[in-house]
Design an enzyme around this catalytic site. Structure first.
Site, short mmCIF file in Angstrom:
data_model
loop_
_atom_site.label_atom_id
_atom_site.label_comp_id
_atom_site.label_asym_id
_atom_site.label_seq_id
_atom_site.Cartn_x
_atom_site.Cartn_y
_atom_site.Cartn_z
CG HIS A 110 72.96 -60.38 42.28
ND1 HIS A 110 73.24 -58.89 42.28
CD2 HIS A 110 73.93 -61.03 41.43
CE1 HIS A 110 74.07 -58.64 41.01
NE2 HIS A 110 74.40 -60.08 40.71
CE LYS A 132 75.66 -64.08 32.79
NZ LYS A 132 75.41 -62.57 33.20
#
Length: 483
Positions: free
Chosen positions: A294, A175
Site C-alpha cells: 500500500h 470496511k
C-alpha cells in the site's frame, strides 16, 4: 600526511564560494550506460539562472557543498560528481525548467533504495536558491538494477500460485477500516471470498489496535480463507498487514502468517520505510509469501506538480525494493490519477522494457532486465459501473479492488462480491469476443444484470455515483510533442 598529498591538496585551493555551474553544469557530457539519470522540475528563485539552479541540484545531491573545501583535492571529483547535462524549459511555465542530472553509479550502495533516495531526494529539496523542486523520473541502469532482488515473486509466479489466468484479479478492502472486532472482521472476509472475490484486504491503517490485535485478526482471517476455499474450490487470500512500529515486530507478524499457511501479507511501504520494505520482501521470497504494497502517504510526496516526487519514481523504487502488488490509482475513481500518466507508470511496474514516451510522462527508456513485474492495484471509489473501464484500462495483469463497492451492496457482503465477479466475468467475455469495452461497457453490464439479481441491485444503487473533479497533477500541455 605525505608531502605528495599536501602538495596536491594545496595546489589551486582558494577558500570561498563559487558558482555551482562552473563545476557541475556540463552540457558537453555524454551519459554512460551505468549512470543513474534524473529529470528534475526546477523552479529557481528570482535572479537565479536555470543553469546555476540545475548545477546546484547536481552538486548538492552528489559531492558538492556551499563552499570550496580543501579535501576536494583528496579525491577525484570528475569521477564522483553529479552533472547537470541538459536543461529545457517547461512548456507553458515561465519559471520552470527540466534539469537532467547524471550520477556515477559508485555514489550509491548496492541494493539500497534508502541510500539512493538519501542522495537524490535529500537535503537539496530544501535548498534556498530553489523555490520548488520535483523529481519527475529516474533511469535506473541495469548495472544497478541487478543489485536488487526486486519483487518477491512477480506476476507469473503469483498466477501459478493462485491458478488464475486470463482476467484481472478481484479484491475488496474490508470496511469500516477501523473499529471492527477480529471475529466480525473475519466474518466479512469470509462472506466476500465466498461470494467470488480472489482477495480481501486489511486497510492500510489496520495494524494492531486495542479493538483488534494483529494475532486475533490473522487467526480469524485464516479461518475465513480456508472455509471459503473449501466451499468454492478456488484459492483465496487476504492481505494481512504486517506493518509495525519496528522491523523486528513486522517480521514476527510475517512469520506468524507463514505458519498459518496463508498466501500473502501486506506492507505500507512509505510509512514503513524502504529498509523495512526490502527486508520484508526478502523474507517473503525466502518463505513463499506474496507481498501486497500500500502507498499510504504518497500524495504528501507526489501530488503537487512543482515540488516533491512523481509517483512514477516511487513506483520504480518499489519495484527495486520489492512488492508483488502496489496501489496505482484508478483513473475513474475517487483518487487522483491522470490517465496517460497512470498508464505510463503501470507499464513501468509490469513490463521488462519501457521506451521513453513523454506523452505518458516517461522521460527515460527503462530496462528492468530480469527483475519481476508488479501487479498494479486499482482501488478507491470504484463500483460495478466502472468495471468495463477498469478492465479496458488496466488489462488482465492487475488487481481491481472494490471496498465500499462490495460491502456497500444493499443485500450484504456476499451479494456485493457476487455482483463484482459477475460484472468482471461479463467484461472479460465481451472483450474476448471482440466487443469494445470503452464504447459498449454500460450495455455489457446491463445485459449481465438479466442473469444476476445481485448485479442488478448493485447497478441501481451506484448508477448516479460520479467523482468528477479535475486532476491536479496533469502532464505538461505539449509533452506529447516532445520526442
Amino acid at each position: 600526511m605525505s608531502p605528495q598529498t599536501e602538495t596536491k591538496a594545496s595546489v589551486g585551493f582558494k577558500a570561498g564560494v563559487k558558482e555551482y555551474k562552473l563545476t557541475y553544469y556540463t552540457p558537453e557530457y555524454e551519459t554512460k550506460d551505468t549512470d543513474i539519470l534524473a529529470a528534475f522540475r526546477v523552479t529557481p528563485q528570482p535572479g537565479v539562472p536555470p543553469e546555476e539552479a540545475g548545477a546546484a541540484v547536481a552538486a548538492e545531491s552528489s559531492t558538492g557543498t556551499w563552499t570550496t573545501v580543501w579535501t576536494d583535492g583528496l579525491t577525484s571529483l570528475d569521477r564522483y560528481k553529479g552533472r547537470c547535462y541538459h536543461i529545457e524549459p517547461v512548456p507553458g511555465e515561465e519559471s520552470q525548467f527540466i534539469a537532467y542530472v547524471a550520477y556515477p553509479l559508485d555514489l550509491f550502495e548496492e541494493g539500497s533504495v534508502t541510500n539512493m533516495f538519501t542522495s537524490i531526494v535529500g537535503n537539496v529539496f530544501g535548498f534556498k536558491a530553489l523555490a520548488a523542486l520535483r523529481l519527475e523520473d529516474l533511469r535506473i541502469p541495469p548495472a544497478y538494477t541487478k543489485t536488487f532482488q526486486g519483487p518477491p515473486h512477480g506476476i507469473q509466479v503469483e498466477r501459478d500460485k493462485l491458478n488464475k489466468y486470463g482476467r484481472p484479479l478481484l479484491g475488496c478492502t474490508i470496511k469500516p477500516k477501523l473499529g471492527l472486532s477480529a471475529k466480525n472482521y473475519g466474518r466479512a472476509v469470509y462472506e466476500c471470498l465466498r461470494g467470488g472475490l480472489d482477495f480481501t484486504k486489511d486497510d492500510e491503517n489496520v495494524n494492531s489496535q486495542p479493538f483488534m490485535r494483529w494475532r486475533d485478526r490473522f487467526l480469524f482471517c485464516a479461518e475465513a480463507i480456508y472455509k471459503s476455499q473449501a466451499e468454492t474450490g478456488e484459492i483465496k487470500g487476504h492481505y494481512l498487514n504486517a506493518t509495525a512500529g519496528t522491523c523486528e515486530e513486522m517480521i514476527k507478524r510475517a512469520v506468524f502468517a507463514r505458519e498459518l499457511g496463508v498466501p500473502i501479507v501486506m506492507h505500507d511501504y512509505l510509512t514503513g520505510g524502504f529498509t523495512a520494505n526490502t527486508s520484508l520482501a526478502h523474507y517473503c521470497r525466502d518463505n513463499g509469501l506474496l507481498l501486497h504494497i500500500h502507498r499510504a502517504m504518497h500524495a504528501v510526496i507526489d501530488r503537487q506538480k512543482n515540488h516533491g516526487m512523481h509517483f512514477r519514481v516511487l513506483a520504480k523504487a518499489l519495484r527495486l525494493s520489492g512488492g508483488d502488488h502496489i496501489h496505482a490509482g484508478t483513473v475513474v475513481g475517487k483518487l487522483e490519477g491522470d490517465r496517460e500518466s497512470t498508464l505510463g507508470f503501470v507499464d513501468l511496474l509490469r513490463d521488462d522494457y519501457v521506451e521513453k514516451d513523454r506523452s505518458r510522462g516517461i522521460f527515460f527508456t527503462q530496462d528492468w532486465v530480469s527483475l519481476p513485474g508488479v501487479l498494479p492495484v486499482a482501488s478507491g471509489g470504484i463500483h460495478v459501473w466502472h468495471m468495463p473501464a477498469l478492465t479496458e484500462i488496466f488489462g488482465d495483469d492487475s488487481v481491481l479492488q472494490f471496498g465500499g463497492g462490495t460491502l456497500g451492496h444493499p443485500w450484504g457482503n456476499a451479494p456485493g462480491a457476487v455482483a463484482n465477479r459477475v460484472a468482471l466475468e461479463a467484461c472479460v467475455q465481451a472483450r474476448n469476443e471482440g466487443r469494445d469495452l470503452a464504447v459498449e461497457g454500460n450495455e455489457i453490464i446491463r445485459e449481465a444484470c438479466k442473469w444476476s439479481p445481485e448485479l442488478a441491485a448493485a447497478c441501481e444503487v451506484w448508477k448516479e455515483i460520479r467523482f468528477n473533479f479535475p486532476t491536479i497533477d496533469k502532464l505538461d500541455p505539449s509533452a506529447e510533442k516532445v520526442a
